[in-house]
Scaffold this active site. Structure first.
Site, PDB file in Angstrom:
ATOM      1  N   GLY A 154       0.825  -1.193   0.000  1.00  0.00           N
ATOM      2  CA  GLY A 154       0.000   0.000   0.000  1.00  0.00           C
ATOM      3  C   GLY A 154       0.866   1.252   0.000  1.00  0.00           C
ATOM      4  O   GLY A 154       2.059   1.213   0.309  1.00  0.00           O
ATOM      5  N   CYS A 155       0.248   2.367  -0.342  1.00  0.00           N
ATOM      6  CA  CYS A 155       0.998   3.621  -0.458  1.00  0.00           C
ATOM      7  C   CYS A 155       1.474   4.135   0.902  1.00  0.00           C
ATOM      8  O   CYS A 155       2.653   4.472   1.071  1.00  0.00           O
ATOM      9  CB  CYS A 155       0.161   4.673  -1.185  1.00  0.00           C
ATOM     10  SG  CYS A 155      -1.528   4.861  -0.546  1.00  0.00           S
TER      11      CYS A 155
END
Length: 352
Positions: A154-155
């Site tokens: 995920g970012c």
């Protein structure tokens, strides 16, 4: 004689992460973008759905068909929402197609933890959980070589891990961290909603999903715990800021006795990222800025030591669609296929 390019597909090409994957793959010297899938926009030219690609490609979006796709591509990059991705991945894996999944469906190792934060994976997809490699190259590069299923991070976890994991691994910060992070609106996806409407988000900044309710929390804890060799607790507060792209993560933790000064902390980052093609430890006194990595797969990291309070502030700036999603997926693809890691990712941020 040049090697033949490997045919790849993007599933979920009409969203922001999917569009970024297409942009990067269309300029990739070793991969050929051979198919693009978008269920709701099937039959439309990709260039009409992603206008920046006008004059660049004649590809047309098609409905997902695992059997037909497996006859045409060797690799699929999936940019679908959580829950929608796993069944698609399973169908492709069963037909011999390697998969890079940008959703959270395969990131968490513990099935019970995944079920608590998301939902149970379909049985046919859960069978593949054990073979998924967490795709943060700076921490898991050896495992990525030849991997058949890669869970692209995920970012928010990417920025957090790049900032804090080396410090935990070196025993320089305590395993109880606070993550304060700001993200651009594209992190919320392309589908319109009140929360991302211009009049709602412009001219303001707000926290959301606070007090341990954001789904990236267990991903951070899982990977930070791996780095520390002990259980790490994370308090995570994300914020939405009125910009399209970018994430700035500031990680706060108490310094251990081994962290004698800021130079010791900074040296841990320098040592961790020596030779890394996409991570830059900024010069002393320089602080990360999302504008300086926009549109790239790069990350700028820094650390500071507050001697008055004994706290450490580790920082990282990335592009949430680049190093936080599509760029990192391409980096993982390069490693998995044995290509030069920087293939197709040599972009420099525009300035100003």
């Amino acid at each position: 004689m040049a090697s033949p390019r490997v045919p790849v597909a993007v599933v979920g090409a009409s969203g922001y992460a999917g569009a970024e994957l297409c942009r990067l793959l269309l300029g990739h010297p070793r991969a050929e973008l051979a198919a693009v899938c978008g269920q709701r926009r099937a039959g439309e030219p990709l260039a009409s759905v992603v206008p920046s690609l006008a004059g660049i490609t004649g590809l047309v979006l098609e409905a997902f068909d695992a059997r037909a796709l497996a006859e045409r591509v060797e690799v699929a990059l999936i940019a679908l929402p959580h829950g929608d991705s796993a069944p698609v991945a399973a169908q492709l894996l069963e037909r011999g197609v390697a998969v890079l999944d940008l959703s959270a469906d395969f990131r968490l190792h513990d099935a019970a933890v995944h079920a608590a934060w998301y939902s149970d994976l379909p049985e046919e997809a859960a069978l593949h959980r054990a073979e998924a490699v967490y795709g943060l190259p700076e921490r898991h590069r050896p495992d990525l070589a030849g991997a058949r299923l890669i869970a692209v991070p995920g970012c928010y976890p990417t920025a957090t891990l790049l900032a804090a994991a080396p410090l935990l691994a070196a025993g320089l910060i305590a395993p109880d961290v606070i993550v304060d992070a700001k993200s651009g609106v594209s992190g919320g996806g392309r589908s319109p909603s009140l929360a991302t409407h211009f009049c709602e988000i412009g001219e303001g900044i707000r926290a959301y999903k606070v007090a341990g309710s954001h789904r990236h929390t267990p991903e951070m804890e899982q990977e930070l715990s791996v780095a520390a060799g002990a259980e790490v607790a994370v308090t995570f507060t994300p914020h939405l800021v009125p910009m399209a792209r970018g994430i700035l993560a500031c990680v706060y933790a108490r310094a251990t006795a081994a962290a004698s000064d800021e130079a010791t902390l900074r040296q841990a980052l320098v040592a961790a990222y020596a030779g890394e093609p996409f991570v830059t430890v900024l010069a002393p006194g320089k602080l990360p800025d999302t504008a300086h990595v926009r549109g790239t797969n790069r990350a700028h990291v820094q650390v500071a030591h507050d001697s008055r309070t004994g706290r450490v502030i580790a920082m990282a700036a990335i592009d949430n669609l680049g190093k936080g999603a599509a760029g990192q997926a391409i980096q993982c693809l390069n490693i998995a296929r044995g290509w030069q890691e920087t293939c197709g990712l040599g972009h420099i941020a525009a300035f100003p």
